[in-house]
Design a protein around this motif. Structure first.
Motif, PDB file in Angstrom:
ATOM      1  N   ASP A  34      17.112  24.456  72.326  1.00  0.00           N
ATOM      2  CA  ASP A  34      18.102  23.546  72.922  1.00  0.00           C
ATOM      3  C   ASP A  34      19.232  23.178  71.949  1.00  0.00           C
ATOM      4  N   HIS A  35      19.179  23.669  70.740  1.00  0.00           N
ATOM      5  CA  HIS A  35      20.257  23.348  69.782  1.00  0.00           C
ATOM      6  C   HIS A  35      21.492  24.194  70.062  1.00  0.00           C
ATOM      7  N   THR A  36      22.634  23.559  69.987  1.00  0.00           N
ATOM      8  CA  THR A  36      23.894  24.231  70.300  1.00  0.00           C
ATOM      9  C   THR A  36      24.810  24.403  69.092  1.00  0.00           C
ATOM     10  N   LEU A  62      19.535  10.397  59.202  1.00  0.00           N
ATOM     11  CA  LEU A  62      19.857  11.115  60.434  1.00  0.00           C
ATOM     12  C   LEU A  62      19.234  10.405  61.629  1.00  0.00           C
ATOM     13  N   HIS A  63      19.542  10.888  62.809  1.00  0.00           N
ATOM     14  CA  HIS A  63      18.949  10.378  64.046  1.00  0.00           C
ATOM     15  C   HIS A  63      17.436  10.602  64.014  1.00  0.00           C
ATOM     16  N   ASP A  64      16.691   9.694  64.633  1.00  0.00           N
ATOM     17  CA  ASP A  64      15.227   9.779  64.593  1.00  0.00           C
ATOM     18  C   ASP A  64      14.658  11.001  65.319  1.00  0.00           C
ATOM     19  N   THR A  65      15.498  11.721  66.050  1.00  0.00           N
ATOM     20  CA  THR A  65      15.026  12.967  66.661  1.00  0.00           C
ATOM     21  C   THR A  65      14.790  14.046  65.587  1.00  0.00           C
ATOM     22  N   TYR A  66      15.276  13.814  64.363  1.00  0.00           N
ATOM     23  CA  TYR A  66      15.078  14.793  63.292  1.00  0.00           C
ATOM     24  C   TYR A  66      13.820  14.480  62.492  1.00  0.00           C
ATOM     25  N   ALA A  67      13.078  15.527  62.147  1.00  0.00           N
ATOM     26  CA  ALA A  67      11.934  15.357  61.254  1.00  0.00           C
ATOM     27  C   ALA A  67      12.452  14.889  59.891  1.00  0.00           C
ATOM     28  N   THR A  83      20.784  21.870  62.404  1.00  0.00           N
ATOM     29  CA  THR A  83      21.235  22.291  63.728  1.00  0.00           C
ATOM     30  C   THR A  83      20.841  21.195  64.715  1.00  0.00           C
ATOM     31  N   GLY A  84      21.489  21.158  65.871  1.00  0.00           N
ATOM     32  CA  GLY A  84      21.171  20.125  66.851  1.00  0.00           C
ATOM     33  C   GLY A  84      22.011  20.267  68.093  1.00  0.00           C
ATOM     34  N   TRP A  85      21.915  19.276  68.956  1.00  0.00           N
ATOM     35  CA  TRP A  85      22.659  19.314  70.227  1.00  0.00           C
ATOM     36  C   TRP A  85      23.518  18.075  70.444  1.00  0.00           C
ATOM     37  N   GLY A  86      23.288  17.000  69.656  1.00  0.00           N
ATOM     38  CA  GLY A  86      24.005  15.768  69.974  1.00  0.00           C
ATOM     39  C   GLY A  86      24.706  15.123  68.793  1.00  0.00           C
ATOM     40  N   GLU A  87      25.686  14.296  69.141  1.00  0.00           N
ATOM     41  CA  GLU A  87      26.402  13.513  68.133  1.00  0.00           C
ATOM     42  C   GLU A  87      25.700  12.177  67.929  1.00  0.00           C
ATOM     43  N   PHE A  88      25.772  11.634  66.729  1.00  0.00           N
ATOM     44  CA  PHE A  88      25.154  10.339  66.429  1.00  0.00           C
ATOM     45  C   PHE A  88      25.739   9.816  65.133  1.00  0.00           C
ATOM     46  N   ASP A  89      25.451   8.566  64.833  1.00  0.00           N
ATOM     47  CA  ASP A  89      25.954   7.961  63.592  1.00  0.00           C
ATOM     48  C   ASP A  89      24.997   8.256  62.446  1.00  0.00           C
TER      49      ASP A  89
HETATM   50  C1  SLL Z   1      22.746  11.406  72.315  1.00  0.00           C
HETATM   51  N1  SLL Z   1      22.655   9.370  71.072  1.00  0.00           N
HETATM   52  O1  SLL Z   1      21.978  10.984  73.170  1.00  0.00           O
HETATM   53  C2  SLL Z   1      22.683  10.769  70.945  1.00  0.00           C
HETATM   54  C3  SLL Z   1      21.486  11.269  70.223  1.00  0.00           C
HETATM   55  C4  SLL Z   1      20.476  13.125  68.968  1.00  0.00           C
HETATM   56  C5  SLL Z   1      20.743  14.411  68.313  1.00  0.00           C
HETATM   57  C6  SLL Z   1      21.707  12.586  69.646  1.00  0.00           C
HETATM   58  C7  SLL Z   1      18.263  17.259  67.986  1.00  0.00           C
HETATM   59  C8  SLL Z   1      17.388  17.062  66.822  1.00  0.00           C
HETATM   60  C9  SLL Z   1      16.144  17.901  66.868  1.00  0.00           C
HETATM   61  C10 SLL Z   1      19.554  16.494  67.999  1.00  0.00           C
HETATM   62  O2  SLL Z   1      20.615  17.064  68.000  1.00  0.00           O
HETATM   63  N2  SLL Z   1      19.543  15.142  68.054  1.00  0.00           N
HETATM   64  O3  SLL Z   1      15.945  18.635  67.798  1.00  0.00           O
HETATM   65  O4  SLL Z   1      15.443  17.840  65.853  1.00  0.00           O
HETATM   66  O5  SLL Z   1      23.573  12.255  72.505  1.00  0.00           O
END
Ligand code: SLL
Length: 160
Positions: A34-36, A62-67, A83-89
């Motif tokens: 799902d990473h773009t 980084l965002h908590d979605t990252y290990a 790598t990832g799919w979203g923007e965050f602070d």
């Molecule tokens: C959003 N508020 O909803 C933002 C959060 C999170 C970004 C973005 C994936 C990390 C992973 C990733 O890109 N997280 O798969 O480890 O758009």
């Protein structure tokens, strides 16, 4: 050690990110399906110069979605690529080298800044960036001011 009274010394830093689209036809070695985007966040000098003469380490939250979302970088380049799919602070903490003349090397107050990770082009250049597949980037400039440094710290800081 005595301090240079009334003296301030300023060091500029630049922080921000670049991002490129992942090529869908060429699977990335570590990215999830799902990473773009692949992106790099960094702290550096104004013309990309090495700032390790006065910066000791940089922590990127980084965002908590990252290990292991707290990334600590203790040598230049002070950068994290992911790598990832979203923007965050991203919260960035910049720690400075200790004063060489301090009796006990203490960790001074770090500089705390925030950077909004930019992946998507918007605004006047957006169409051209997309059409030409150019990287997206977003940078900020900041000035770090050291007030009344010791002679030894002044020597460290003026190397730049
Ligand atoms: C959003 N508020 O909803 C933002 C959060 C999170 C970004 C973005 C994936 C990390 C992973 C990733 O890109 N997280 O798969 O480890 O758009």
């Amino acid at each position: 050690p005595t301090r240079l009274q009334g003296v301030s010394i300023m060091r500029p830093i630049v922080y921000g990110n670049t991002a490129t689209l992942l090529n869908k036809d060429q699977p990335h070695p570590t990215a999830s399906p799902d990473h773009t985007h692949e992106w790099t966040i960094s702290v550096q000098g104004v013309n990309g110069e090495d700032i390790s003469y006065f910066v000791k380490k940089v922590m990127f939250k980084l965002h908590d979605t990252y290990a292991n979302s707290m990334r600590t970088v203790e040598s230049p380049p002070f950068a994290v690529t992911e790598t990832g799919w979203g923007e965050f602070d991203i919260a960035i903490k910049v720690f400075f080298v200790p004063d060489p003349s301090a009796a006990v090397a203490t960790e001074g107050k770090p500089l705390q800044v925030y950077h909004h990770l930019k992946l998507h082009p918007y605004g006047p250049d957006a169409e051209r960036i997309k059409a030409e597949g150019l990287p997206v980037s977003s940078w900020s400039y900041d000035e770090v001011i050291f007030n009344e440094p010791t002679e030894a710290m002044w020597d460290v800081l003026k190397q730049g």
